[in-house]
Design a protein around this motif. Structure first.
Motif: not given
Ligand SMILES: Nc1ncnc2c1ncn2[C@@H]1O[C@H](COP(=O)(O)OP(=O)(O)OP(=O)(O)O)[C@@H](O)[C@H]1O
Ligand SMILES: [Mg+2]
Lengths: 248, 406
Positions: A82-83, A85-86, A111, B317-323
């Motif tokens: 996740s990190v 990707r972010n 984001p 949201r997950m794809s842009i970095g939400a855990m």
């Protein structure tokens, strides 16, 4: 020598469906350098989306290695992915995937909400800059349903840019758009590429692939060919050359 | 992700679905409103009963005659006669935890003054009665010791009797009224006491020496009650044990005999009534709590629908970095926001409706701060409890599948 953003070696992805095993990727190897504009082509079912999902750290390979910006992605857990990707990846989807009833500015900021290091003020400023980069500064407070398909995709591109990723991944990003609007999007991406952004773009349209310097052709989960385009077309030039006719 | 961002995200998500959020809240609003109002009604009636009982004199002890079981049947109280002057004297001499003692015997009858007449009760009491009842005189004086020994025809009037026998200009002091044709000189007027906890008018009474009632009206040696007051509130239990001991001796009861009298302290009365209204409060609160539970299930239902409906949003949201944790917290905060906002509105509604019940129906109500805090906490807990499973479901989605969801 340029920095290698993506290094994959003998990448495999198998889906186990009951007794059957679907080999979506069967040993794929290539590198992507900083500043490249790569298109991935192939017929339906050839494994393009599967590959892009792995490149985007949404999925993990069943075999082989994948280094993103020097990081071995196979070793990362769900949260670490996740990190990554972010911070390092910007996604552009075929269906835009904007939050409904949420204005463009908010959508682009999304984001950065998941990056605790970015203050509320910096978040807004960066989103405004990203929207300027896609020439939508006049539509910041518009909702998705008040924007055309092309404009929505530009908002999505701004969202992909806002975290300043090392690579932008697009899956059929022009698939829902007409030719003219597709070219506009490609012109925008070419411009971003000239500014140094690394772009990996999945498409199955030959004329779209022609806007990139390099094309990888997939067939049945394997690389059919990996070629440099001798003549990269400029989407901007093609747009100006296009007659502004009213076809209907 | 920091808390502020979390709240912002959850708040924006609710904002996108205002009407639905409000409708979901409605269950909580009604539930909490009901809890607050019901507890307010229960507590209010409890407090008013307590106030009225302690207004009667908090140290007061009442002794009543009690029948022995005669051939399996209890006799009617009024026919039972066991309390005598001898008992009063024994108590005065031996009971050391008592400050005041007054016997009482009463009779119904017609009071007449001039053209007015009024059916009322005459109560013969001792000189310490007013002190026991914590009942001051408005004007005039109480009767003297010699009035008691001579069975003097003097009386003190309750406000209701005054109002019914005398006109506004007339001063009752010094006037002579007749009760059952016997003339009584009015020497005092009692302050108004209002209704007691049982709804009886305490001011509809004529007080006179008990000797007067015994000798001139009932002709009976026996008392209907003996009133006493303990030294202080803490010694009432001690005092009531002492009374029982003295009276058993005075009545020459054997150890296996049942008491032929009943000793009741004010504190016991308060407890009995408090217990009843406590039960009422618990019942009302239970009913209200069920509606809160239904409200909570409503939240869970909507949150599940919401998670399914927003699968694509979760994927994005997950794809842009939400855990997973970010998604879990987002939905949890959403459901807590719904339940807490609903709770706050419900608390307001509950306070308003208990005010309304008080203003329109004249029922006593009391919004206890503890009930407000408790329902607020219950709301937070409801939000967490019923929001957790939908939120967990959301957080465990696979980003690729969620993105592909149509
Ligand atoms: N989750 C999955 N479970 C099972 N099989 C899958 C899954 N995802 C993909 N596949 C299979 O993997 C192969 C490659 O699929 P993929 O989606 O990568 O193709 P694609 O090149 O993107 O096709 P298209 O151009 O139609 O989008 C297909 O045979 C597909 O059926
Ligand atoms: Mg695909």
């Amino acid at each position: 020598m340029k920095k290698k953003i993506v290094q994959i070696d003998d990448l495999k992805r198998e889906f186990i469906m009951g007794d059957e095993t679907v080999r979506a990727l069967q040993g794929i190897s290539f590198d992507v350098e900083e500043g490249e504009f790569l298109t991935i082509m192939g017929s339906s079912g050839s494994g393009k989306t599967t590959l892009l999902n792995i490149l985007g750290c949404l999925d993990k390979p069943s075999g082989g290695t994948y280094f993103l910006d020097g990081i071995n992605v196979r070793l990362l857990n769900r949260n670490e992915l996740s990190v990554i990707r972010n911070k390092k990846i910007g996604f552009i989807f075929q269906a835009y995937n904007l939050l409904p009833r949420t204005n463009a500015l908010e959508n682009v900021q999304l984001p950065l909400y998941y990056n605790a290091a970015v203050s509320a003020r910096a978040r807004k400023e960066r989103a405004e800059k990203a929207l300027q980069a896609v020439k939508l500064e006049s539509r910041m407070y518009h909702y998705p349903n008040q924007l055309s398909g092309g404009q929505q995709q530009r908002v999505a591109i701004a969202r992909a840019l806002v975290n300043d990723p090392i690579v932008i991944l697009a899956d059929e990003a022009t698939g829902n758009l007409d030719t003219r609007t597709s070219y506009e999007i490609m012109a925008l991406l070419q411009e971003l590429n000239h500014q140094g952004k690394t772009i990996i773009f999945v498409t199955h349209e030959q004329d779209i692939a022609a806007f990139s310097r390099r094309t990888i052709m997939l067939r049945d989960g394997q690389i059919l060919k990996d070629v440099m385009n001798q003549q990269v077309r400029s989407a901007k030039d093609m747009l100006t050359a296009m007659p502004v006719t009213n076809e209907y | 992700m920091n808390t502020l961002n979390l709240l912002r995200i959850a708040f924006k998500a609710l904002e996108r679905n205002k009407v639905r959020a409000f409708l979901t809240m409605l269950g909580i609003i009604i539930g909490v409103g009901a809890v607050i109002a019901m507890i307010a009604i229960g507590q209010g009636s409890k407090k008013s009963i307590q106030d009225q009982l302690s207004n009667m004199g908090s140290n007061m002890i009442t002794i009543r005659p009690n029948s022995n079981i005669t051939a399996g049947a209890r006799l009617d109280f009024s026919n039972v006669q066991t309390l005598t002057q001898q008992d009063v004297d024994a108590l005065k001499k031996k009971a050391r935890n008592l400050r005041y003692i007054s016997p009482a015997s009463s009779a119904r009858g017609q009071a007449i003054f001039g053209n007015s007449n009024w059916p009322t009760t005459i109560q013969g009491v001792g000189g310490e009665y007013l002190a026991i009842r914590n009942w001051p005189l408005k004007e005039g004086v109480s009767f003297s010791a010699s009035d008691l020994t001579t069975a003097a025809k003097v009386c003190m009037l309750g406000q209701t009797v005054v109002d019914n026998l005398f006109s506004n200009e007339q001063d009752p002091l010094g006037q002579v009224i007749r009760f059952n044709k016997i003339p009584f000189r009015v020497i005092g007027v009692l302050t108004q006491k209002g209704e007691n906890a049982f709804g009886q008018d305490q001011d509809d009474i004529i007080l006179t020496p008990y000797t007067t009632v015994q000798e001139r009206i009932t002709g009976s040696q026996y008392f209907q009650n003996i009133f006493a007051s303990a030294l202080d509130e803490n010694s009432t239990n001690q005092a009531s044990k002492e009374i029982a001991y003295v009276l058993r001796a005075s009545h020459k009861l054997k150890s296996q005999d049942e008491d032929d009298f009943t000793v009741r302290t004010q504190a016991e009365l308060i407890q009995t009534f408090s217990a009843t209204s406590q039960l009422l409060t618990v019942l009302l609160a239970a009913i209200a709590a069920i509606s809160l539970l239904v409200g909570g299930i409503g939240i869970m239902n909507i949150m599940y629908v919401s998670v399914t409906e927003r699968t694509k949003e979760i994927g994005l949201r997950m794809s842009i970095g939400a855990m997973g944790r970010d998604i879990l917290l987002q939905f949890l905060v959403e459901s807590i926001l719904i339940s807490v906002t609903g709770g706050i509105i419900g608390i307001g509604l509950g306070m308003f409706s208990s005010w309304l019940v008080n203003a329109l129906l004249k029922w006593p109500t009391l919004v206890a701060p503890s009930s407000v805090w408790l329902s607020f906490l219950v709301c937070v807990a409801t939000g967490v409890f019923f929001g957790y499973y939908p939120a967990q479901k959301a957080s465990r989605l696979d980003p690729i599948e969620a993105l592909r969801y149509e």
